[in-house]
Design an enzyme around this catalytic site. Structure first.
Site, PDB file in Angstrom:
ATOM      1  N   ASP A 134       3.757   5.967 113.893  1.00 13.19           N
ATOM      2  CA  ASP A 134       4.426   7.547 113.843  1.00 13.19           C
ATOM      3  C   ASP A 134       5.195   7.640 115.090  1.00 13.19           C
ATOM      4  O   ASP A 134       6.617   8.204 115.068  1.00 13.19           O
ATOM      5  CB  ASP A 134       3.302   8.611 113.882  1.00 13.19           C
ATOM      6  CG  ASP A 134       2.547   8.442 112.727  1.00 13.19           C
ATOM      7  OD1 ASP A 134       3.128   8.254 111.601  1.00 13.19           O
ATOM      8  OD2 ASP A 134       1.336   8.844 112.720  1.00 13.19           O
ATOM      9  N   HIS A 161      -2.995  11.096 111.246  1.00  9.87           N
ATOM     10  CA  HIS A 161      -1.912  10.287 110.472  1.00  9.87           C
ATOM     11  C   HIS A 161      -1.750  10.366 109.301  1.00  9.87           C
ATOM     12  O   HIS A 161      -2.010   9.651 108.318  1.00  9.87           O
ATOM     13  CB  HIS A 161      -2.387   8.629 110.620  1.00  9.87           C
ATOM     14  CG  HIS A 161      -1.595   7.589 110.352  1.00  9.87           C
ATOM     15  ND1 HIS A 161      -0.346   7.617 110.639  1.00  9.87           N
ATOM     16  CD2 HIS A 161      -1.790   6.658 109.423  1.00  9.87           C
ATOM     17  CE1 HIS A 161       0.480   6.566 110.291  1.00  9.87           C
ATOM     18  NE2 HIS A 161      -0.539   5.824 109.210  1.00  9.87           N
TER      19      HIS A 161
END
Length: 224
Positions: A134, A161
């Site tokens: 990310d 996530h």
């Protein structure tokens, strides 16, 4: 991932595990001229030999997402895989650092934690949900939008996530950047949905390559 780890001078023993093909991959990697010894292990009966004395365990195993699926749709299959591997870690390498990539990370990390607690070997400083991807995506997208060198951009990403649990802290980005409200919202949503963007583009043919490998091999690093 196995290839990159084999090239690291910090690794003395790279131990690979899967339900199929692992000895062949291990033999192939063993030809790289670095010091790490490579061994391949296959099937539950070889988990003890694979894990004993490991210092770091990386778990990317599980089914990949396909178009229309969320990370939560992977839960039933991947949760059982992580459960079984965490149990093996608790038995054979209770002091290892355990890095979990298998989705949904928001759920698989707590599952592994509960297994370790059950075996009285839980240490919150030794279990990790790997969400570095990310950060990598946030840095790349921001650099593209602002015409910056992506290797010089660092945008912290906190939370989980999956979807809205992914929280890019664009206001804390270095170097400092700013976006109009609508562009900030669009950038945040793109970072949050980047995984889905890749899954759709690949039409479910393969999984993500940035952090997991196509064979879903588990990677274990062992001190000799």
């Amino acid at each position: 991932m196995s290839l990159l780890i084999k090239q690291s001078p910090l690794v003395s023993h790279l131990s690979l595990y899967d339900i199929a093909h692992t000895p062949g991959v291990a033999a192939d990697l063993s030809h790289i001229n670095t010091g790490a010894v490579v061994t391949g292990h296959m099937g539950p009966e070889q988990l003890e030999a694979c894990l004993t004395k490991c210092d770091v365990v990386v778990i990317p195993a599980g089914v990949p997402r396909k178009p229309g699926m969320t990370r939560d749709d992977l839960f039933n299959t991947n949760a059982s895989i992580v459960r079984d591997l965490a149990t093996a870690c608790a038995k054979y390498c209770p002091k290892a650092m355990i890095c979990i990539i298998s989705n949904p990370v928001n759920s698989t990390v707590p599952i592994a934690s509960e297994i370790l607690k059950k075996h009285n070997v839980y240490d919150p400083k030794r279990i990790f949900g790997v969400t570095t991807l990310d950060v990598v995506r946030a840095n790349a997208f921001i650099a593209e939008a602002k015409g910056l060198d992506p290797t010089e951009v660092n945008c912290p990403v906190v939370g989980g996530h999956a979807g809205i649990t992914i929280i890019p802290l664009i206001s804390q980005c270095k170097p400092s950047v700013s976006f109009d409200a609508d562009k900030l919202d669009a950038m945040t949503k793109r970072i949050q949905e980047a995984g889905t963007e890749v899954v759709k583009a690949k039409a479910g043919a393969v999984s993500l390559y940035l952090l997991i490998i196509n064979l879903s091999i588990l990677i274990f690093l062992r001190s000799l």
